[in-house]
Enzyme design. Sequence first.
Site, PDB file in Angstrom:
ATOM      1  N   CYS A 106      17.759  -9.265 -42.854  1.00 41.34           N
ATOM      2  CA  CYS A 106      19.107  -9.813 -42.684  1.00 41.34           C
ATOM      3  C   CYS A 106      19.104 -10.979 -41.694  1.00 41.34           C
ATOM      4  O   CYS A 106      20.010 -11.808 -41.729  1.00 41.34           O
ATOM      5  CB  CYS A 106      20.067  -8.730 -42.207  1.00 41.34           C
ATOM      6  N   ASN A 107      18.111 -11.049 -40.831  1.00 41.41           N
ATOM      7  CA  ASN A 107      18.092 -12.095 -39.809  1.00 41.41           C
ATOM      8  C   ASN A 107      17.061 -13.188 -40.030  1.00 41.41           C
ATOM      9  O   ASN A 107      17.037 -14.168 -39.284  1.00 41.41           O
ATOM     10  CB  ASN A 107      17.840 -11.475 -38.422  1.00 41.41           C
ATOM     11  N   GLN A 123      13.462  -1.955 -35.604  1.00 40.76           N
ATOM     12  CA  GLN A 123      13.521  -1.947 -37.067  1.00 40.76           C
ATOM     13  C   GLN A 123      12.618  -3.012 -37.680  1.00 40.76           C
ATOM     14  O   GLN A 123      12.099  -2.837 -38.787  1.00 40.76           O
ATOM     15  CB  GLN A 123      14.965  -2.168 -37.535  1.00 40.76           C
ATOM     16  N   GLN A 170       9.936  -3.360 -41.134  1.00 39.20           N
ATOM     17  CA  GLN A 170      10.131  -4.449 -42.096  1.00 39.20           C
ATOM     18  C   GLN A 170       8.859  -5.282 -42.263  1.00 39.20           C
ATOM     19  O   GLN A 170       8.501  -5.677 -43.374  1.00 39.20           O
ATOM     20  CB  GLN A 170      11.300  -5.325 -41.634  1.00 39.20           C
ATOM     21  N   GLY A 211      19.860   2.844 -46.816  1.00 42.35           N
ATOM     22  CA  GLY A 211      18.536   2.372 -46.420  1.00 42.35           C
ATOM     23  C   GLY A 211      18.317   2.571 -44.932  1.00 42.35           C
ATOM     24  O   GLY A 211      19.038   3.319 -44.262  1.00 42.35           O
TER      25      GLY A 211
END
Length: 417
Positions: A49-50, A116, A120, A191
């Site tokens: 997302c970033n 997190q 990833q 998720g």
Amino acid sequence: MIGVIGLSYKSASVGIRERLALDGAEARVLTERLLANEYFREVVVLSTCNRTEIYFAAEGICTNGAFKVMSTVLMELTGIEEDIRTALFQRYHKEAVQHLFRVVSGLDSMILGEYQIVSQVKAAYAEAEQQKTVGRVFHRLFNKALECSKLVRIRAPFNQGAYSVSYAAVEKCSEQFPNLVDRHILVIGAGDTGELVLKNFVKKGCKNIAVTNRTHDKAVELAAAYGGRVLPFDDLMQGVHDAEIIVTSVAAKEPLLNATKIRPHLNGHERIVMIDLGVPRNIDVDVAEVPAVNLLNVDDLKEVIAVNTERKQEYVSVAEAVVEEKVEEFTQWLNEQNLAPAIQNIDKAISRLYQRELETYRSSFSEEEFEQVQKFNRYISKKIKNKLVKQLKEVTDNGRRTEYIGVINLFFEEQKK
């Protein structure tokens, strides 16, 4: 050459990031197109997302050429017509290695020390392994990066406090609702991000939590683990009707919710907070125009994040020192790999020369004399090789200046007839 090209929350807004967010299928297509190019050897795609970042190892191409190829492939794949090159950052050689190590250690995250990102990066690397798009260099690079991350988290305990965007989202809800435990909450997405959201709501004492997900079994599993209730995905709008807080984190190219969809289902709550953690966004921006709805996305959490970051600054220098240590270890290994073929070529060239000359004059010596000549030749060969290797290391700065290594290889490679 090792490089990374991409964009993150530092270089681009969520509006741009969502346009360059790559799902698994798109990442595979991008990788295939890059490896079809004669210069690219290894590729790993990291899309969260970033950030969207493409790590690559290439040979025989300059940095400008690599950037041109990469940005062109990205624009073609995503269908973006305007030039997005100004939004992309690029790092090469040691700076690219350092960037990866800082990313996986949480030093480049929106929330300092975020954990997190580790899962990833592991997932991106595992996908690349499965697709066989990584080789010896990237196997070493990514394993060293994960080793660095582990050591950083031992020496610099960043995870004391808000250590994920999910935590920041829950903290933002606490600001909006002082009596948070009594609110009706809907979590859309089961998720990793959805699980962290649910976990942090439960830590706050919240009990009125519904979980929904396209894959029903995942919603059931997550709800059972944290004491929530399951909402069938087909009943999503009923969940919107009941909820005062809605948090979304779904991988989708188009918004799940928009103003037209939600207006008929609102039940008159005085205040509704909707937090969109999806990139691409799960909630259309027009929802912000609906009365009583406060719509936030990942970029709107920066205020919470800034307070948390200030508390953690004392650990930054410790973490940066670990990163530098591990970057140096990998760089040294890589430089040795760069030098190895040249050293082998020098060794083979000297051996070929001496062997050829020995065979020419062998008949001129007796067996005893020939043995002595061979012994002397081995001694001289070793002396010459050591001298050349020493000079090679000096000229190439221990393998860092790869352009000189190529010249050395041209001098000493066996000429093909």
